[in-house]
Design a protein around this motif. Structure first.
Motif, PDB file in Angstrom:
ATOM      1  N   MET A   1      -0.711  -7.997  10.755  1.00 19.45           N
ATOM      2  CA  MET A   1      -0.931  -7.078  10.310  1.00 19.45           C
ATOM      3  C   MET A   1      -2.128  -7.802   8.410  1.00 19.45           C
ATOM      4  O   MET A   1      -1.591  -8.435   8.201  1.00 19.45           O
ATOM      5  N   ALA A   2      -2.702  -7.270   8.530  1.00 22.23           N
ATOM      6  CA  ALA A   2      -3.855  -7.826   7.243  1.00 22.23           C
ATOM      7  C   ALA A   2      -3.570  -6.861   6.743  1.00 22.23           C
ATOM      8  O   ALA A   2      -3.669  -7.060   4.951  1.00 22.23           O
ATOM      9  N   SER A   3      -3.099  -5.543   6.698  1.00 22.61           N
ATOM     10  CA  SER A   3      -2.789  -5.159   4.775  1.00 22.61           C
ATOM     11  C   SER A   3      -1.804  -3.952   4.740  1.00 22.61           C
ATOM     12  O   SER A   3      -0.518  -3.991   6.396  1.00 22.61           O
ATOM     13  N   LYS A   4      -0.685  -3.901   4.189  1.00 22.00           N
ATOM     14  CA  LYS A   4       0.494  -3.514   4.287  1.00 22.00           C
ATOM     15  C   LYS A   4       0.543  -2.475   3.035  1.00 22.00           C
ATOM     16  O   LYS A   4      -0.457  -2.981   2.095  1.00 22.00           O
ATOM     17  N   VAL A   5       0.999  -0.988   2.960  1.00 19.53           N
ATOM     18  CA  VAL A   5       0.700   0.102   2.090  1.00 19.53           C
ATOM     19  C   VAL A   5       2.118   0.207   1.705  1.00 19.53           C
ATOM     20  O   VAL A   5       3.452   0.301   1.955  1.00 19.53           O
ATOM     21  N   VAL A   6       1.933  -0.019   0.170  1.00 21.09           N
ATOM     22  CA  VAL A   6       3.747  -0.491  -0.874  1.00 21.09           C
ATOM     23  C   VAL A   6       3.389   0.533  -2.021  1.00 21.09           C
ATOM     24  O   VAL A   6       2.122   0.733  -2.581  1.00 21.09           O
ATOM     25  N   LYS A   7       4.223   1.540  -2.001  1.00 22.42           N
ATOM     26  CA  LYS A   7       4.388   2.766  -2.866  1.00 22.42           C
ATOM     27  C   LYS A   7       5.344   2.243  -4.733  1.00 22.42           C
ATOM     28  O   LYS A   7       6.210   1.389  -4.006  1.00 22.42           O
ATOM     29  N   PHE A   8       4.696   2.447  -5.563  1.00 16.97           N
ATOM     30  CA  PHE A   8       5.901   2.640  -6.549  1.00 16.97           C
ATOM     31  C   PHE A   8       5.457   3.653  -7.681  1.00 16.97           C
ATOM     32  O   PHE A   8       4.442   3.678  -7.848  1.00 16.97           O
ATOM     33  N   ASN A   9       6.365   4.389  -7.881  1.00 15.15           N
ATOM     34  CA  ASN A   9       5.804   5.498  -9.020  1.00 15.15           C
ATOM     35  C   ASN A   9       6.195   4.698 -10.567  1.00 15.15           C
ATOM     36  O   ASN A   9       7.200   3.561 -10.900  1.00 15.15           O
ATOM     37  N   PHE A  10       5.542   5.068 -11.761  1.00 14.92           N
ATOM     38  CA  PHE A  10       5.764   5.019 -12.754  1.00 14.92           C
ATOM     39  C   PHE A  10       4.489   5.561 -13.818  1.00 14.92           C
ATOM     40  O   PHE A  10       4.094   6.537 -13.491  1.00 14.92           O
ATOM     41  N   LYS A  11       5.039   5.578 -15.251  1.00 16.69           N
ATOM     42  CA  LYS A  11       4.156   7.039 -15.973  1.00 16.69           C
ATOM     43  C   LYS A  11       4.327   6.279 -17.369  1.00 16.69           C
ATOM     44  O   LYS A  11       5.159   6.192 -18.373  1.00 16.69           O
ATOM     45  N   PRO A  12       3.392   6.682 -16.938  1.00 15.71           N
ATOM     46  CA  PRO A  12       2.818   5.233 -18.258  1.00 15.71           C
ATOM     47  C   PRO A  12       2.867   6.120 -20.186  1.00 15.71           C
ATOM     48  O   PRO A  12       2.869   7.657 -19.956  1.00 15.71           O
ATOM     49  N   CYS A  13       3.138   5.454 -20.858  1.00 14.12           N
ATOM     50  CA  CYS A  13       3.495   6.420 -22.262  1.00 14.12           C
ATOM     51  C   CYS A  13       2.095   6.416 -23.112  1.00 14.12           C
ATOM     52  O   CYS A  13       0.971   5.570 -22.488  1.00 14.12           O
ATOM     53  N   GLU A  14       1.904   7.134 -24.188  1.00 11.39           N
ATOM     54  CA  GLU A  14       0.143   7.226 -24.595  1.00 11.39           C
ATOM     55  C   GLU A  14      -0.166   5.931 -25.213  1.00 11.39           C
ATOM     56  O   GLU A  14       1.118   4.757 -25.580  1.00 11.39           O
ATOM     57  N   ASN A  15      -1.479   5.497 -25.148  1.00 17.66           N
ATOM     58  CA  ASN A  15      -1.794   4.223 -25.392  1.00 17.66           C
ATOM     59  C   ASN A  15      -0.872   3.222 -25.078  1.00 17.66           C
ATOM     60  O   ASN A  15      -0.969   1.914 -26.195  1.00 17.66           O
ATOM     61  N   GLU A  16      -1.041   2.783 -23.689  1.00 18.66           N
ATOM     62  CA  GLU A  16      -0.017   1.850 -23.747  1.00 18.66           C
ATOM     63  C   GLU A  16      -0.993   0.955 -22.486  1.00 18.66           C
ATOM     64  O   GLU A  16      -0.894   1.657 -21.746  1.00 18.66           O
ATOM     65  N   GLN A  17      -0.994  -0.457 -22.033  1.00 18.47           N
ATOM     66  CA  GLN A  17      -1.560  -0.510 -21.322  1.00 18.47           C
ATOM     67  C   GLN A  17      -0.592  -1.494 -20.611  1.00 18.47           C
ATOM     68  O   GLN A  17       0.673  -2.271 -20.818  1.00 18.47           O
ATOM     69  N   ILE A  18       0.064  -0.646 -18.936  1.00 16.41           N
ATOM     70  CA  ILE A  18       1.146  -1.787 -17.983  1.00 16.41           C
ATOM     71  C   ILE A  18       0.329  -2.993 -17.171  1.00 16.41           C
ATOM     72  O   ILE A  18      -0.636  -2.711 -16.823  1.00 16.41           O
ATOM     73  N   GLU A  19       1.396  -4.631 -17.251  1.00 16.58           N
ATOM     74  CA  GLU A  19       0.350  -5.194 -16.267  1.00 16.58           C
ATOM     75  C   GLU A  19       1.447  -4.958 -15.424  1.00 16.58           C
ATOM     76  O   GLU A  19       2.653  -6.109 -15.405  1.00 16.58           O
ATOM     77  N   ALA A  20       0.721  -4.878 -14.025  1.00 16.17           N
ATOM     78  CA  ALA A  20       2.005  -4.409 -13.037  1.00 16.17           C
ATOM     79  C   ALA A  20       1.750  -5.981 -11.783  1.00 16.17           C
ATOM     80  O   ALA A  20       0.459  -6.722 -11.911  1.00 16.17           O
ATOM     81  N   VAL A  21       2.953  -6.632 -11.840  1.00 18.51           N
ATOM     82  CA  VAL A  21       2.562  -7.504 -10.423  1.00 18.51           C
ATOM     83  C   VAL A  21       3.804  -6.920  -9.077  1.00 18.51           C
ATOM     84  O   VAL A  21       5.040  -6.707  -9.383  1.00 18.51           O
ATOM     85  N   VAL A  22       2.649  -6.569  -8.905  1.00 19.71           N
ATOM     86  CA  VAL A  22       3.445  -6.319  -7.143  1.00 19.71           C
ATOM     87  C   VAL A  22       3.885  -7.107  -6.148  1.00 19.71           C
ATOM     88  O   VAL A  22       2.362  -8.037  -5.440  1.00 19.71           O
ATOM     89  N   LYS A  23       5.446  -7.197  -6.265  1.00 16.37           N
ATOM     90  CA  LYS A  23       4.898  -8.204  -5.000  1.00 16.37           C
ATOM     91  C   LYS A  23       5.396  -8.317  -3.186  1.00 16.37           C
ATOM     92  O   LYS A  23       5.580  -7.403  -3.349  1.00 16.37           O
ATOM     93  N   LEU A  24       4.599  -8.459  -2.224  1.00 12.25           N
ATOM     94  CA  LEU A  24       4.711  -8.158  -0.992  1.00 12.25           C
ATOM     95  C   LEU A  24       5.457  -8.907  -0.377  1.00 12.25           C
ATOM     96  O   LEU A  24       5.323  -9.676  -0.425  1.00 12.25           O
ATOM     97  N   GLY A  25       6.149  -8.362   0.839  1.00  6.32           N
ATOM     98  CA  GLY A  25       7.183  -9.103   1.765  1.00  6.32           C
ATOM     99  C   GLY A  25       6.175 -10.051   2.801  1.00  6.32           C
ATOM    100  O   GLY A  25       5.056  -9.395   2.922  1.00  6.32           O
ATOM    101  N   GLU A  26       6.314 -10.989   3.754  1.00  8.69           N
ATOM    102  CA  GLU A  26       5.744 -11.110   4.565  1.00  8.69           C
ATOM    103  C   GLU A  26       5.608 -10.480   5.546  1.00  8.69           C
ATOM    104  O   GLU A  26       6.574  -9.937   5.815  1.00  8.69           O
ATOM    105  N   GLU A  27       4.157 -10.359   6.072  1.00  4.89           N
ATOM    106  CA  GLU A  27       5.079  -9.259   7.099  1.00  4.89           C
ATOM    107  C   GLU A  27       4.052  -9.664   8.331  1.00  4.89           C
ATOM    108  O   GLU A  27       3.580 -11.043   9.304  1.00  4.89           O
ATOM    109  N   LYS A  28       4.897  -9.953   9.198  1.00  2.04           N
ATOM    110  CA  LYS A  28       5.326 -10.647  10.623  1.00  2.04           C
ATOM    111  C   LYS A  28       4.819  -9.179  11.858  1.00  2.04           C
ATOM    112  O   LYS A  28       5.054 -10.217  12.778  1.00  2.04           O
TER     113      LYS A  28
END
Length: 136
Positions: A1-28
């Motif tokens: 399948m060409a795409s996969k939906v991944v969900k994660f929650n986060f809450k940024p603090c004031e004046n914060e930059q978040i560097e996120a790496v989303v790792k997906l498992g193999e899609e079969k």
């Protein structure tokens, strides 16, 4: 399948930059994408395309079980998925007085959540495909 939906929650603090790496498992899992055209190879809009699972396809009495349906878009395209591994599928197409054409589809193996036979199927509750009952 060409795409996969991944969900994660986060809450940024004031004046914060978040560097996120989303790792997906193999899609079969697999999908089927097709185009419905008329005898002049023009796309057919709003054709009904139905996906069925074939039970016992090589036996004396194969049976079919309706899974879902969709309508073609303005370009005659349709899409079904995710499809379960090692199962035989059948597609039926209806458009006005056009004859029904049946196509058997053998998907690639998958191991995640897949479309099943009925709304009451355990897979509709997003259990893994190997936990689902094959009966319609």
């Amino acid at each position: 399948m060409a795409s996969k939906v991944v969900k994660f929650n986060f809450k940024p603090c004031e004046n914060e930059q978040i560097e996120a790496v989303v790792k997906l498992g193999e899609e079969k899992r697999s999908v089927i994408h097709g185009i419905v055209v008329d005898s002049n190879n023009r796309p057919i809009k709003n054709a009904v395309v139905k996906l069925l699972m074939v039970k016992n396809p090589s036996g004396c009495k194969p049976t079919v079980c309706a899974i879902t349906h969709t309508f073609t878009d303005e370009y005659g395209q349709f899409l079904f998925g995710p499809l379960c591994p090692d199962r035989c599928y059948l597609i039926k197409v209806w458009y006005n007085d056009v004859k029904i054409r049946e196509v058997v589809v053998d998907p690639d193996p998958c191991s995640e959540y897949c479309l099943k036979c009925s709304d009451a199927s355990p897979c509709r509750d997003k259990k893994r495909a190997d936990e689902c009952d094959d009966d319609c």
